[in-house]
Design an enzyme around this catalytic site. Sequence first.
Site, PDB file in Angstrom:
ATOM      1  CG  HIS A 126      -1.873   1.020   1.414  1.00  0.00           C
ATOM      2  ND1 HIS A 126      -1.584   2.292   1.833  1.00  0.00           N
ATOM      3  CD2 HIS A 126      -3.205   0.996   1.198  1.00  0.00           C
ATOM      4  CE1 HIS A 126      -2.700   3.001   1.870  1.00  0.00           C
ATOM      5  NE2 HIS A 126      -3.697   2.239   1.488  1.00  0.00           N
ATOM      6  CG  ASP A 203       0.500  -2.517   5.966  1.00  0.00           C
ATOM      7  OD1 ASP A 203      -0.446  -2.660   6.758  1.00  0.00           O
ATOM      8  OD2 ASP A 203       0.429  -1.824   4.924  1.00  0.00           O
ATOM      9  CD  GLN A 206      -6.972  -4.495   4.051  1.00  0.00           C
ATOM     10  OE1 GLN A 206      -7.914  -5.148   4.500  1.00  0.00           O
ATOM     11  NE2 GLN A 206      -7.143  -3.286   3.543  1.00  0.00           N
ATOM     12  CE  LYS A 229      -7.239  -0.297   6.193  1.00  0.00           C
ATOM     13  NZ  LYS A 229      -8.000   0.290   5.094  1.00  0.00           N
ATOM     14  CB  CYS A 368      -3.792   3.365  -1.445  1.00  0.00           C
ATOM     15  SG  CYS A 368      -4.875   4.739  -1.132  1.00  0.00           S
TER      16      CYS A 368
HETATM   17  N1  7TS Z   1      -1.822  -0.834   4.505  1.00  0.00           N
HETATM   18  C1  7TS Z   1      -2.762  -1.569   3.906  1.00  0.00           C
HETATM   19  C2  7TS Z   1      -2.430  -2.960   3.465  1.00  0.00           C
HETATM   20  C3  7TS Z   1      -4.034  -1.032   3.717  1.00  0.00           C
HETATM   21  O1  7TS Z   1      -4.972  -1.760   3.125  1.00  0.00           O
HETATM   22  C4  7TS Z   1      -4.302   0.285   4.150  1.00  0.00           C
HETATM   23  C5  7TS Z   1      -5.623   0.952   3.906  1.00  0.00           C
HETATM   24  C6  7TS Z   1      -3.285   0.998   4.794  1.00  0.00           C
HETATM   25  C7  7TS Z   1      -2.057   0.403   4.943  1.00  0.00           C
HETATM   26  C8  7TS Z   1      -3.490   2.364   5.330  1.00  0.00           C
HETATM   27  O2  7TS Z   1      -4.372   2.334   6.395  1.00  0.00           O
HETATM   28  P1  7TS Z   1      -4.831   3.703   7.071  1.00  0.00           P
HETATM   29  O3  7TS Z   1      -5.786   3.273   8.124  1.00  0.00           O
HETATM   30  O4  7TS Z   1      -3.621   4.349   7.587  1.00  0.00           O
HETATM   31  O5  7TS Z   1      -5.486   4.489   5.984  1.00  0.00           O
HETATM   32  N2  7TS Z   1      -6.301   0.474   2.785  1.00  0.00           N
HETATM   33  C9  7TS Z   1      -7.371   1.028   2.203  1.00  0.00           C
HETATM   34  C10 7TS Z   1      -8.007   0.436   1.132  1.00  0.00           C
HETATM   35  O6  7TS Z   1      -7.679  -0.632   0.638  1.00  0.00           O
HETATM   36  N3  7TS Z   1      -9.040   1.211   0.747  1.00  0.00           N
HETATM   37  O7  7TS Z   1      -9.069   2.279   1.538  1.00  0.00           O
HETATM   38  C11 7TS Z   1      -8.033   2.183   2.452  1.00  0.00           C
END
Ligand code: 7TS
Length: 410
Positions: A126, A203, A206, A229, A368
């Site tokens: 990501h 990371d 997910q 999430k 992303c």
């Molecule tokens: N890493 C992964 C694998 C992700 O899916 C996401 C967010 C992030 C990092 C960043 O997370 P945040 O909470 O800091 O934003 N992914 C997504 C997505 O797939 N659609 O919207 C956000």
Amino acid sequence: MISSIDIQHVKSEFPIFDREIQPGSPIIYLDSAATSQKPRQVIEAITNYYEQSNANIHRGIHKLAEEATKAYESARARIGNFIGARSQREIIFTRNTTESINLVARSWGKANLQPGDTILLTEMEHHSNIVPWQQLAQEIGLNLAFVNVLDNGQIDLEDYHSLLEREPRLVGFTHMSNMLGTINPVADMTRAAHAAGAIVIVDGAQSVPHFPVNVLELDIDFLAFSAHKMCGPTGIGVLYGREELLEEMPPFLGGGDMIKRVELTEFTTNSLPYKFEAGTPAIEAGIGFGAAVEFLESVGMENIRLHEQELTAYALDRLEEVPGVRVYGPAADQKGGVMSFSFEGVHPHDVAQILDSLSIAVRAGHHCAMPLHEKFHLPATTRASFYLYTDKSEIDRLIEGLYKVKEIFN
Ligand code: 7TS
């Protein structure tokens, strides 16, 4: 395999599913990889804090401040147990996964990396596990290397092992891809990275929401994830860090709470985890995060994984039936509940829009993960993603929706 979750009961815990987008048409929410829905117990924990205990934490000696501090700190303890951390000192509250990774880049990276050092990432990251390293690389002159992703959506482990020969100082990779759904062999990859002398950041944005993740079993050094999430609120995430590493790291942001003592020209830092928590945090979000973890534990992370495995296998079978649809990523046993697909002759945004008109929420775009889309020569994909409240009938509705797309574009 029979779903181990009482799906109707689970669903009834989420007030949003009572909403009808159009009369008689409840929302089919297939966008949980972007953010999950929130169960009543999380919403109530947040409301209860504001109605009963609202006060700033860690400083007051009055009743409300004590209650608020206790609720916030017990959330931290619960989250630490949830991922198998040795101590609550290893659980740093941040705003989200993105901020957690930036913290490691800014604090550990700046203190430990020299010009010419290598950082090893993968092509399936990501943007939040790419851009902070690019920024740091520009600043101090690092080399970034990226492990190849195979056509089947898996990490090219041969390429990984040969890149480790460059002796990277840090290896960073996602536990589960938010585009392909690929679940990476974290324990094996970590063992190899450690043997090559690197520290490992995973990371978990997910993975932590969807299956059991234990930092000690995986032996990783850092883990980043977000509450929103995993049935929790927005505005809060975690950086887990191995205590010895965190102890040696300089603070990330400066201000209140992260200090022990301040004079006009210098300061001393507070102990862990507060050293990395400057300023008043999202108190209600921390409390809501604790409630979210309690909720997930009551369902059981193993059960959630089994349920999603069953949905993933079912969805892959059914999507393959639809002429013109191609799903990216590995087979069901290697994959979480994330289906990114293309539809021959139809732009992903059109697919998403038609599905939206049928009250089916999916995401269209690059999610992303632009480099990964480029790798697969795709400007964008449509993505349907599942969680513990998703049921097979919703996947059936998605398939019906895709036949409708086909009808419209023929
Ligand atoms: N890493 C992964 C694998 C992700 O899916 C996401 C967010 C992030 C990092 C960043 O997370 P945040 O909470 O800091 O934003 N992914 C997504 C997505 O797939 N659609 O919207 C956000």
